[in-house]
Design an enzyme around this catalytic site. Structure first.
Site, PDB file in Angstrom:
ATOM      1  N   LYS A  35       0.804  -1.229   0.000  1.00  0.00           N
ATOM      2  CA  LYS A  35       0.000   0.000   0.000  1.00  0.00           C
ATOM      3  C   LYS A  35       0.833   1.272   0.000  1.00  0.00           C
ATOM      4  O   LYS A  35       0.336   2.339  -0.330  1.00  0.00           O
ATOM      5  CB  LYS A  35      -0.998   0.013   1.144  1.00  0.00           C
ATOM      6  N   GLY A  39       9.793  -2.287   0.087  1.00  0.00           N
ATOM      7  CA  GLY A  39      10.926  -2.055   0.992  1.00  0.00           C
ATOM      8  C   GLY A  39      10.450  -1.796   2.413  1.00  0.00           C
ATOM      9  O   GLY A  39      11.195  -2.006   3.365  1.00  0.00           O
ATOM     10  N   LYS A  51      20.307   4.500   9.801  1.00  0.00           N
ATOM     11  CA  LYS A  51      21.759   4.272   9.727  1.00  0.00           C
ATOM     12  C   LYS A  51      22.451   5.332   8.879  1.00  0.00           C
ATOM     13  O   LYS A  51      23.593   5.701   9.130  1.00  0.00           O
ATOM     14  CB  LYS A  51      22.060   2.875   9.175  1.00  0.00           C
ATOM     15  N   HIS A 452      46.172  -9.696  12.706  1.00  0.00           N
ATOM     16  CA  HIS A 452      46.668  -8.560  13.511  1.00  0.00           C
ATOM     17  C   HIS A 452      47.144  -7.453  12.583  1.00  0.00           C
ATOM     18  O   HIS A 452      47.855  -7.733  11.635  1.00  0.00           O
ATOM     19  CB  HIS A 452      47.817  -9.009  14.401  1.00  0.00           C
TER      20      HIS A 452
HETATM   21  P1  FAD Z   1       7.506  -3.785   7.241  1.00  0.00           P
HETATM   22  O1  FAD Z   1       8.877  -3.490   6.795  1.00  0.00           O
HETATM   23  O2  FAD Z   1       6.852  -2.851   8.181  1.00  0.00           O
HETATM   24  O3  FAD Z   1       6.635  -3.911   5.924  1.00  0.00           O
HETATM   25  C1  FAD Z   1       5.270  -4.071   5.939  1.00  0.00           C
HETATM   26  C2  FAD Z   1       4.703  -3.507   4.670  1.00  0.00           C
HETATM   27  O4  FAD Z   1       3.340  -3.865   4.559  1.00  0.00           O
HETATM   28  C3  FAD Z   1       4.767  -1.983   4.613  1.00  0.00           C
HETATM   29  O5  FAD Z   1       5.430  -1.588   3.442  1.00  0.00           O
HETATM   30  C4  FAD Z   1       3.289  -1.568   4.608  1.00  0.00           C
HETATM   31  O6  FAD Z   1       3.054  -0.428   3.807  1.00  0.00           O
HETATM   32  C5  FAD Z   1       2.626  -2.796   3.999  1.00  0.00           C
HETATM   33  N1  FAD Z   1       1.215  -2.978   4.345  1.00  0.00           N
HETATM   34  C6  FAD Z   1       0.634  -2.924   5.569  1.00  0.00           C
HETATM   35  N2  FAD Z   1      -0.673  -3.219   5.484  1.00  0.00           N
HETATM   36  C7  FAD Z   1      -0.922  -3.464   4.181  1.00  0.00           C
HETATM   37  C8  FAD Z   1      -2.089  -3.824   3.461  1.00  0.00           C
HETATM   38  N3  FAD Z   1      -3.273  -3.999   4.049  1.00  0.00           N
HETATM   39  N4  FAD Z   1      -1.985  -3.983   2.129  1.00  0.00           N
HETATM   40  C9  FAD Z   1      -0.804  -3.801   1.508  1.00  0.00           C
HETATM   41  N5  FAD Z   1       0.319  -3.457   2.134  1.00  0.00           N
HETATM   42  C10 FAD Z   1       0.267  -3.309   3.448  1.00  0.00           C
HETATM   43  N6  FAD Z   1      15.684  -3.867  11.949  1.00  0.00           N
HETATM   44  C11 FAD Z   1      16.934  -4.363  11.751  1.00  0.00           C
HETATM   45  O7  FAD Z   1      17.075  -5.565  11.534  1.00  0.00           O
HETATM   46  N7  FAD Z   1      18.029  -3.546  11.775  1.00  0.00           N
HETATM   47  C12 FAD Z   1      17.935  -2.217  12.020  1.00  0.00           C
HETATM   48  O8  FAD Z   1      18.939  -1.514  12.034  1.00  0.00           O
HETATM   49  C13 FAD Z   1      16.644  -1.674  12.245  1.00  0.00           C
HETATM   50  N8  FAD Z   1      16.497  -0.354  12.488  1.00  0.00           N
HETATM   51  C14 FAD Z   1      15.249   0.153  12.659  1.00  0.00           C
HETATM   52  C15 FAD Z   1      15.130   1.511  12.918  1.00  0.00           C
HETATM   53  C16 FAD Z   1      13.873   2.071  13.102  1.00  0.00           C
HETATM   54  C17 FAD Z   1      13.750   3.554  13.372  1.00  0.00           C
HETATM   55  C18 FAD Z   1      12.708   1.243  13.004  1.00  0.00           C
HETATM   56  C19 FAD Z   1      11.343   1.838  13.162  1.00  0.00           C
HETATM   57  C20 FAD Z   1      12.831  -0.105  12.748  1.00  0.00           C
HETATM   58  C21 FAD Z   1      14.094  -0.663  12.586  1.00  0.00           C
HETATM   59  N9  FAD Z   1      14.267  -2.036  12.355  1.00  0.00           N
HETATM   60  C22 FAD Z   1      15.521  -2.545  12.185  1.00  0.00           C
HETATM   61  C23 FAD Z   1      13.103  -2.965  12.305  1.00  0.00           C
HETATM   62  C24 FAD Z   1      12.748  -3.312  10.860  1.00  0.00           C
HETATM   63  O9  FAD Z   1      12.494  -2.126  10.144  1.00  0.00           O
HETATM   64  C25 FAD Z   1      11.529  -4.219  10.838  1.00  0.00           C
HETATM   65  O10 FAD Z   1      11.765  -5.320  11.676  1.00  0.00           O
HETATM   66  C26 FAD Z   1      11.236  -4.728   9.433  1.00  0.00           C
HETATM   67  O11 FAD Z   1      10.976  -3.656   8.575  1.00  0.00           O
HETATM   68  C27 FAD Z   1      10.044  -5.688   9.465  1.00  0.00           C
HETATM   69  O12 FAD Z   1       9.746  -6.095   8.170  1.00  0.00           O
HETATM   70  P2  FAD Z   1       8.261  -6.527   7.780  1.00  0.00           P
HETATM   71  O13 FAD Z   1       8.352  -6.964   6.356  1.00  0.00           O
HETATM   72  O14 FAD Z   1       7.719  -7.453   8.770  1.00  0.00           O
HETATM   73  O15 FAD Z   1       7.379  -5.209   7.905  1.00  0.00           O
END
Ligand code: FAD
Length: 473
Positions: A35, A39, A51, A452
């Site tokens: 949505k 990424g 980062k 080293h």
């Molecule tokens: P997300 O990346 O949140 O992706 C979910 C996606 O689903 C989103 O793009 C959203 O738009 C989409 N979506 C939601 N509902 C719907 C729907 N109904 N229909 C279609 N699309 C939908 N993790 C690390 O490993 N290293 C780090 O250094 C790190 N730093 C971070 C720093 C910050 C400030 C934050 C907030 C998080 C950080 N994280 C880090 C955590 C990491 O970003 C998350 O663990 C990771 O993004 C999770 O991936 P995901 O695919 O589960 O969810």
């Protein structure tokens, strides 16, 4: 007209898009519904932008002390808009890369909001997915054999502490700041809070961290928390632990004032802005869970070891299932789910051997059990610790704070946990991760000849220290 797929993934974040690539490699006809932007949080509002800002902060702080290295600079200035531009350029480049990977894998991407509708007429298929488009185009209907819910998470706040996005922010808004405040209160001293505290103080912002627990980074080994607290203070960050923030006392004018209960006394804190970093809540609303038998417990979707929900053809991965909310965890969960769908018999993930990193200055990285956890689990342990102060490369870098600590099982010598705080430890933790996966012993690490001068010598020495054989201590 409805289109049929082997797999439809709701959410194109790190978990979702990586799962899609693995599915395409395995020959599954796959669609991703996203949505916002492919990424997800990691690329647009998490790992990468934070980062990028941390790196600019590090360069700024180091340049200011470059005379220590014999490099004389004058009039070091910060152009924060350029910092933000650089961040965006990195995001755009990686975003282009993910889009390319989707095309390369012949993965259909639907840019809209996905929702699981009622049970499919093609029983036992998991139910049609509708995709709503923001531009008002007619909904698309997708008919999948399998679904992966990878809708991620969003920042939480404290009950009663309203996020207005300008004075009181979460990391989402803070990442978009156009100028830096002079001072900030950070509510929450976990990973995100400490990364921001480190970054903002390196940028010259006056930082106060209010943490409810009795230590910052409360999920890390106690010695790591203690060292981080010492180093944060050394860097000028005010850290108040055991502080219960009282949302009802929030007063906003051109500054923010809030009270916190600390050691039985109410104390008042004032700053230009407030950043709330108290965890993340799963995106389980509006995705049609009510049309399924999926169980949501304490806000997170429940799954088995292969990430199947109560509806065996609907899987869930990543932040939406809770646990370790990390990008590399989400992507590996995605891979396991897809391989299970494809009948590949994947091994369940061993969460204990997953590395966790904090990209503050100094960095923190850990894998396995903390000392407290190892003891709670009933292991008789022995530990080895080695300081970066005795490591030549750390002195060369000008960053010799911190240490490596290794915890081993006294009975059979297995490594139970490795904890590091210091320079570049987030790039060194994988050696420890591999050691855990291979059931290595401190002896084996100690007898791996570390080059080293290198920072990794601290790991070799800490391993030798487990049996009192460190050379340089
Ligand atoms: P997300 O990346 O949140 O992706 C979910 C996606 O689903 C989103 O793009 C959203 O738009 C989409 N979506 C939601 N509902 C719907 C729907 N109904 N229909 C279609 N699309 C939908 N993790 C690390 O490993 N290293 C780090 O250094 C790190 N730093 C971070 C720093 C910050 C400030 C934050 C907030 C998080 C950080 N994280 C880090 C955590 C990491 O970003 C998350 O663990 C990771 O993004 C999770 O991936 P995901 O695919 O589960 O969810």
């Amino acid at each position: 007209m409805a289109e049929e797929y082997d797999l439809v993934i709701l959410g194109g974040g790190t978990g979702g898009y990586v799962a899609a690539i693995r599915a395409s490699q395995l020959g599954l006809k796959t669609a991703v519904v996203e949505k916002k932007k492919l990424g997800g949080t990691c690329l647009h509002a998490g790992c990468i932008p934070s980062k990028a800002l941390l790196r600019s902060a590090e360069v700024y702080a180091q340049t200011k002390k470059s005379e220590e290295f014999g490099v004389v600079t004058s009039d070091v200035k910060l152009d924060f808009l350029k910092v933000q531009e650089r961040k965006q350029k990195i995001i755009d480049q990686l975003h282009g890369g993910v889009q390319h990977l989707m095309k390369q894998g012949k993965i259909d991407v639907f840019h809209g909001t996905g929702r699981i509708l009622g049970p499919s007429i093609f029983s036992p298929m998991p139910g049609t997915i509708s995709v709503e488009f923001e531009n008002g185009d007619e909904n698309a209907m997708l008919i999948p054999k399998n679904v992966i819910v990878a809708t991620g998470s969003r920042p939480r706040s404290l009950p009663g502490l309203e996020i207005d996005g300008t004075l009181v922010m979460t990391s989402d808004e803070a990442l978009q700041l156009e100028e830096l405040p002079k001072s900030i209160i950070i509510v929450g001293g976990g990973v995100i809070g400490i990364e921001w505290a480190s970054m903002l103080s390196d940028f010259g912002v006056e930082v106060t961290v209010l943490e409810y627990a009795d230590r910052i980074l409360p999920t890390e080994d106690k010695e790591i928390s203690k060292e981080m607290q010492r180093l944060m203070k050394k860097h000028g960050v005010k850290v108040v632990t055991g502080a219960k923030v009282l949302p009802e006392t929030l007063v906003k004018s051109d500054v923010v004032t809030i009270k916190a209960e600390h050691k039985g006394v109410e104390k008042s804190f004032t700053a230009e802005k407030m950043l709330v970093s108290v965890g993340r809540q799963a995106n389980v609303e509006g995705i049609g869970i009510e049309n399924t038998d999926i169980v949501v417990d304490k806000g997170f979707i429940l799954t088995n070891d292969y990430f199947q929900t109560k509806e065996s053809h609907i899987y869930a991965i990543g932040d939406v299932i809770g646990g370790l909310q990390l990008a590399h965890v989400a992507s590996h969960e995605g891979i396991v789910a897809v391989e299970h769908i494809a009948g590949e018999n994947p091994s369940p993930i061993d969460y204990v051997s997953i590395s966790k990193c904090v990209y503050s200055s100094p960095e923190v990285a850990s894998v396995g059990y903390t000392e407290e956890q190892a003891k709670e689990k009933g292991f008789e342990i022995k530990t080895g610790k080695f300081s970066f102060r005795a490591i030549g490369k750390a002195l060369v870098y000008g960053e010799s704070d911190g240490f490596v600590k290794i915890i081993a099982n006294k009975e059979n010598d297995d490594i139970l946990g490795v904890h590091m705080i210091g320079p570049h430890v987030t790039d060194m933790i994988s050696e420890a991760g591999l050691a855990l996966v291979l059931d290595a012993t401190p002896w084996e690490i100690g007898h791996t000849i570390h080059p080293h001068p290198s920072l990794s010598e601290a790991i070799g020495e800490a391993a030798l220290a487990v049996d009192g054989k460190a050379i340089h201590s």
